[in-house]
Write a protein that holds these residues in place. Structure first.
Motif, PDB file in Angstrom:
ATOM      1  N   LEU A  61       0.822  -1.218   0.000  1.00  0.00           N
ATOM      2  CA  LEU A  61       0.000   0.000   0.000  1.00  0.00           C
ATOM      3  C   LEU A  61       0.850   1.259   0.000  1.00  0.00           C
ATOM      4  N   THR A  62       1.947   1.265   0.747  1.00  0.00           N
ATOM      5  CA  THR A  62       2.796   2.462   0.773  1.00  0.00           C
ATOM      6  C   THR A  62       3.429   2.719  -0.586  1.00  0.00           C
ATOM      7  N   GLU A  63       3.778   1.665  -1.314  1.00  0.00           N
ATOM      8  CA  GLU A  63       4.336   1.843  -2.657  1.00  0.00           C
ATOM      9  C   GLU A  63       3.240   2.261  -3.639  1.00  0.00           C
ATOM     10  N   LYS A  64       2.082   1.625  -3.563  1.00  0.00           N
ATOM     11  CA  LYS A  64       0.989   1.909  -4.490  1.00  0.00           C
ATOM     12  C   LYS A  64       0.519   3.359  -4.379  1.00  0.00           C
ATOM     13  N   TYR A  65       0.402   3.863  -3.166  1.00  0.00           N
ATOM     14  CA  TYR A  65      -0.112   5.214  -2.953  1.00  0.00           C
ATOM     15  C   TYR A  65       0.982   6.241  -2.668  1.00  0.00           C
ATOM     16  N   ALA A  66       2.239   5.865  -2.875  1.00  0.00           N
ATOM     17  CA  ALA A  66       3.387   6.773  -2.713  1.00  0.00           C
ATOM     18  C   ALA A  66       3.338   7.521  -1.379  1.00  0.00           C
ATOM     19  N   VAL A  67       3.165   6.774  -0.315  1.00  0.00           N
ATOM     20  CA  VAL A  67       3.063   7.366   1.021  1.00  0.00           C
ATOM     21  C   VAL A  67       4.433   7.846   1.512  1.00  0.00           C
TER      22      VAL A  67
END
Length: 95
Positions: A61-67
């Motif tokens: 999720l952090t990679e997908k949404y560029a957190v």
């Protein structure tokens, strides 16, 4: 069972969440000094499996949404602290 646990429909017993901590002496340390030991937590397999799944999902999720910022290299796939050292010319040994 993992998805049921993560959804909050299953409450783990405290035994599953407990860890046994043992001390291991560092390779070249003097075994008579407490400072030369490092603690290792021996966790239950179910707990470790849940931990791996949660970590994997959060990383995705952090990679997908560029957190995380692009400068963040630690704890990310395809990035390493070694690359940062090369790019910025930072010397010294790794711990």
């Amino acid at each position: 069972m993992i998805n049921i646990t993560l959804a909050g429909h299953y409450v783990c017993s405290e035994e599953l969440l407990e860890a046994r901590v043992v001390l291991l002496c560092k390779d070249h340390g003097n075994p008579t000094l407490l400072a030369n030991y490092r603690p290792i937590a021996l966790c239950n397999s179910f707990y470790q499996l849940v931990n791996i799944i949660i970590t994997s999902r959060i990383r995705g999720l952090t990679e997908k949404y560029a957190v995380l910022e692009s400068s963040q290299h630690g704890f990310r796939g395809s990035r390493s602290v070694q690359l940062v050292k090369i790019v910025f010319g930072i010397g010294g040994q790794m711990a």
